[in-house]
Design a protein around this motif. Structure first.
Motif, mmCIF file in Angstrom:
data_model
loop_
_atom_site.group_PDB
_atom_site.id
_atom_site.type_symbol
_atom_site.label_atom_id
_atom_site.label_comp_id
_atom_site.label_asym_id
_atom_site.label_seq_id
_atom_site.Cartn_x
_atom_site.Cartn_y
_atom_site.Cartn_z
ATOM 1 N N ILE A 56 0.834 -1.211 0.000
ATOM 2 C CA ILE A 56 0.000 0.000 0.000
ATOM 3 C C ILE A 56 0.867 1.259 0.000
ATOM 4 O O ILE A 56 0.564 2.238 -0.690
ATOM 5 N N PHE A 57 1.975 1.242 0.736
ATOM 6 C CA PHE A 57 2.841 2.425 0.773
ATOM 7 C C PHE A 57 3.542 2.663 -0.561
ATOM 8 O O PHE A 57 3.894 3.794 -0.879
ATOM 9 N N VAL A 58 3.746 1.609 -1.361
ATOM 10 C CA VAL A 58 4.317 1.783 -2.698
ATOM 11 C C VAL A 58 3.407 2.675 -3.535
ATOM 12 O O VAL A 58 3.861 3.452 -4.371
ATOM 13 N N ASN A 59 2.100 2.566 -3.293
ATOM 14 C CA ASN A 59 1.109 3.392 -4.007
ATOM 15 C C ASN A 59 0.494 4.421 -3.054
ATOM 16 O O ASN A 59 -0.715 4.656 -3.084
ATOM 17 N N ALA A 60 1.330 5.008 -2.211
ATOM 18 C CA ALA A 60 0.846 5.910 -1.163
ATOM 19 C C ALA A 60 0.039 7.082 -1.711
ATOM 20 O O ALA A 60 -0.898 7.551 -1.072
ATOM 21 N N SER A 61 0.400 7.565 -2.900
ATOM 22 C CA SER A 61 -0.322 8.718 -3.466
ATOM 23 C C SER A 61 -1.776 8.375 -3.761
ATOM 24 O O SER A 61 -2.641 9.253 -3.736
ATOM 25 N N LEU A 62 -2.056 7.110 -4.031
ATOM 26 C CA LEU A 62 -3.433 6.683 -4.313
ATOM 27 C C LEU A 62 -4.235 6.449 -3.038
ATOM 28 O O LEU A 62 -5.450 6.620 -3.028
ATOM 29 N N TYR A 63 -3.539 6.051 -1.978
ATOM 30 C CA TYR A 63 -4.232 5.622 -0.767
ATOM 31 C C TYR A 63 -3.921 6.515 0.432
ATOM 32 O O TYR A 63 -3.970 6.075 1.567
ATOM 33 N N GLU A 64 -3.614 7.778 0.179
ATOM 34 C CA GLU A 64 -3.191 8.653 1.261
ATOM 35 C C GLU A 64 -4.242 8.794 2.359
ATOM 36 O O GLU A 64 -3.925 8.724 3.548
ATOM 37 N N ASP A 65 -5.511 8.960 1.974
ATOM 38 C CA ASP A 65 -6.573 9.119 2.973
ATOM 39 C C ASP A 65 -6.741 7.855 3.807
ATOM 40 O O ASP A 65 -6.936 7.925 5.028
ATOM 41 N N GLU A 66 -6.637 6.707 3.146
ATOM 42 C CA GLU A 66 -6.773 5.440 3.858
ATOM 43 C C GLU A 66 -5.612 5.234 4.831
ATOM 44 O O GLU A 66 -5.796 4.783 5.964
ATOM 45 N N ILE A 67 -4.389 5.596 4.390
ATOM 46 C CA ILE A 67 -3.215 5.451 5.259
ATOM 47 C C ILE A 67 -3.319 6.397 6.447
ATOM 48 O O ILE A 67 -2.962 6.043 7.578
ATOM 49 N N LEU A 68 -3.822 7.612 6.216
ATOM 50 C CA LEU A 68 -4.013 8.563 7.306
ATOM 51 C C LEU A 68 -4.940 7.990 8.378
ATOM 52 O O LEU A 68 -4.697 8.131 9.579
ATOM 53 N N SER A 69 -6.020 7.345 7.934
ATOM 54 C CA SER A 69 -6.940 6.709 8.886
ATOM 55 C C SER A 69 -6.219 5.638 9.683
ATOM 56 O O SER A 69 -6.378 5.531 10.901
ATOM 57 N N PHE A 70 -5.407 4.850 8.999
ATOM 58 C CA PHE A 70 -4.665 3.770 9.648
ATOM 59 C C PHE A 70 -3.708 4.326 10.704
ATOM 60 O O PHE A 70 -3.578 3.775 11.798
ATOM 61 N N LEU A 71 -3.034 5.430 10.386
ATOM 62 C CA LEU A 71 -2.061 6.015 11.308
ATOM 63 C C LEU A 71 -2.717 6.717 12.490
ATOM 64 O O LEU A 71 -2.151 6.750 13.585
ATOM 65 N N SER A 72 -3.886 7.261 12.286
ATOM 66 C CA SER A 72 -4.546 8.034 13.348
ATOM 67 C C SER A 72 -5.456 7.183 14.233
ATOM 68 O O SER A 72 -5.864 7.633 15.308
ATOM 69 N N GLN A 73 -5.769 5.963 13.804
ATOM 70 C CA GLN A 73 -6.633 5.084 14.589
ATOM 71 C C GLN A 73 -5.807 3.920 15.160
ATOM 72 O O GLN A 73 -5.438 2.998 14.431
ATOM 73 N N PRO A 74 -5.501 3.947 16.456
ATOM 74 C CA PRO A 74 -4.603 2.954 17.063
ATOM 75 C C PRO A 74 -5.037 1.504 16.868
ATOM 76 O O PRO A 74 -4.191 0.613 16.780
ATOM 77 N N MET A 100 -6.816 0.262 14.299
ATOM 78 C CA MET A 100 -7.044 -0.120 12.898
ATOM 79 C C MET A 100 -5.929 -1.057 12.444
ATOM 80 O O MET A 100 -4.752 -0.757 12.566
ATOM 81 N N THR A 101 -6.312 -2.218 11.930
ATOM 82 C CA THR A 101 -5.335 -3.242 11.537
ATOM 83 C C THR A 101 -4.896 -3.074 10.083
ATOM 84 O O THR A 101 -5.501 -2.300 9.320
ATOM 85 N N ALA A 102 -3.871 -3.817 9.722
ATOM 86 C CA ALA A 102 -3.413 -3.807 8.330
ATOM 87 C C ALA A 102 -4.486 -4.374 7.416
ATOM 88 O O ALA A 102 -4.647 -3.921 6.278
ATOM 89 N N ASN A 103 -5.235 -5.347 7.907
ATOM 90 C CA ASN A 103 -6.325 -5.916 7.105
ATOM 91 C C ASN A 103 -7.427 -4.886 6.886
ATOM 92 O O ASN A 103 -8.003 -4.808 5.794
ATOM 93 N N ASP A 104 -7.723 -4.090 7.933
ATOM 94 C CA ASP A 104 -8.718 -3.006 7.775
ATOM 95 C C ASP A 104 -8.255 -2.035 6.691
ATOM 96 O O ASP A 104 -9.059 -1.598 5.854
ATOM 97 N N LEU A 105 -6.975 -1.688 6.727
ATOM 98 C CA LEU A 105 -6.414 -0.782 5.720
ATOM 99 C C LEU A 105 -6.512 -1.406 4.327
ATOM 100 O O LEU A 105 -6.850 -0.716 3.349
ATOM 101 N N ARG A 158 -8.948 -1.340 -1.018
ATOM 102 C CA ARG A 158 -9.592 -2.050 -2.129
ATOM 103 C C ARG A 158 -10.773 -1.254 -2.662
ATOM 104 O O ARG A 158 -11.098 -1.319 -3.849
ATOM 105 N N LEU A 159 -11.416 -0.484 -1.774
ATOM 106 C CA LEU A 159 -12.528 0.351 -2.216
ATOM 107 C C LEU A 159 -12.052 1.466 -3.140
ATOM 108 O O LEU A 159 -12.823 2.048 -3.882
ATOM 109 N N SER A 160 -10.751 1.760 -3.055
ATOM 110 C CA SER A 160 -10.175 2.795 -3.914
ATOM 111 C C SER A 160 -9.492 2.187 -5.134
ATOM 112 O O SER A 160 -8.670 2.824 -5.774
ATOM 113 N N GLY A 161 -9.810 0.954 -5.438
ATOM 114 C CA GLY A 161 -9.161 0.255 -6.539
ATOM 115 C C GLY A 161 -9.341 0.924 -7.888
ATOM 116 O O GLY A 161 -8.512 0.740 -8.786
#
Length: 311
Positions: free
Chosen positions: A227-245, A247-252, A257-260
């Motif tokens: 996911i980080f390789v394509n960070a520009s596509l998933y920035e909002d999703e990664i932000l949620s992952f980082l700000s929510q203690p 939130m698992t990698a599977n949740d991310l 996938r919804l942003s596919g």
């Protein structure tokens, strides 16, 4: 300690032993050996041991007990014995104990096989570094072959030794397993700054998640790397992952996938750019499809701009 316990322990004394080279034909494997997993499967280290014996011979003598005149039963060393047979060795070095009762045999074998401590990841990394330093002219592949591991695995340990001290200390504090450290290190190279989060901030958040058992499997680290390789596509999703203690990698993964759709667009842009840059002409069918796509994209973008400016 009870009198019975004292008596039992007191009955065990150091057994006299001698070192001998015994012919394979005089040694028997023990069918009652409690440990059955000898690493013969695809994830085992049987092949590594085989290569080691081929290069160095049997460094650690096989431990056997004499059961009859000229007959010996293996106490410890079934894998070494199996490798020796596969390599068609005639004799093997052995530590030979006299005949003993079945109870003493089992108790001694348990101690032999239980009192072993695996290398810590950094101990391995430091040892590999010293070996590599001594053989400066050898390639990484040659060093890997010497140590009975893949070149990729070797590079992981080299990278582990070069990792920042504070990361290594956190790994030790969390008692991270060797496979976790390697997977984490592979993922670390893929991390990118995400808005206000610098890479160091992201690493600390990941360690908190590991400490809270929210993160930790190899699959988790592989998902994050992808996911980080394509960070520009998933920035909002990664932000949620980082700000929510919690939130698992599977949740991310599920959120990304919804942003596919974005990923599909990126792939298409890449393929079209490649054709254009390499001067590859479109087929008639491709040309017609591109025209249809162009009309559709122009129409969609214009409508999107209209809605965005009138919301």
């Amino acid at each position: 300690m009870s009198r019975i316990t004292k008596s039992l322990i007191g009955s065990f004394k150091p057994q006299p032993f001698k070192f001998m080279e015994l012919p394979l034909t005089a040694i028997e494997g023990d069918p009652n050996q409690p440990r059955k997993a000898f690493g013969h499967g695809p994830d085992g280290d049987y092949d590594r041991l085989l290569k080691s014996i081929l290069h160095y011979g049997i460094e650690d003598p096989i431990k056997v007990s004499e059961i009859a005149d000229g007959r010996f039963l293996i106490m410890d060393g079934h894998r070494r014995f199996s490798c020796a047979k596969r390599l068609s060795l005639e004799k093997v070095p052995c530590r030979v104990y006299p005949k003993m009762s079945e109870g003493e045999f089992e108790a001694r074998r348990y101690e032999m096989q239980n009192n072993r401590k695996s290398w810590k990841p950094m101990e391995k990394a430091n040892a590999i570094y010293k070996i590599k330093s001594e053989y400066k002219d050898a390639t990484q592949k040659e060093i890997a072959n010497l140590l009975g591991m893949s070149a990729i695995h070797l590079s992981h340990f080299i990278g582990l030794r070069e990792m920042r001290v504070e990361y290594l200390e956190l790994m030790s504090d969390l008692n991270m397993k060797e496979y976790q450290r390697i997977a984490f290190m592979q993922m670390l190279a893929k991390l990118r700054k995400i808005k206000q989060y610098e890479i160091d901030d992201i690493v600390k958040i990941l360690f908190h998640k590991i400490s809270d058992n929210v993160l930790g499997s190899v699959t988790d680290f592989k998902v994050l790397a992808k996911i980080f390789v394509n960070a520009s596509l998933y920035e909002d999703e990664i932000l949620s992952f980082l700000s929510q203690p919690l939130m698992t990698a599977n949740d991310l993964h599920q959120k990304s996938r919804l942003s596919g759709f974005s990923n599909h667009i990126k792939i298409l842009i890449g393929e079209i750019s490649t054709k254009k840059n390499q001067g590859i002409k479109l087929t008639e069918k491709e040309f017609q499809l591109m025209k249809e796509l162009s009309v559709l994209v122009d129409s969609y973008v214009q409508n999107a701009e209209y809605f965005s400016t009138n919301i």
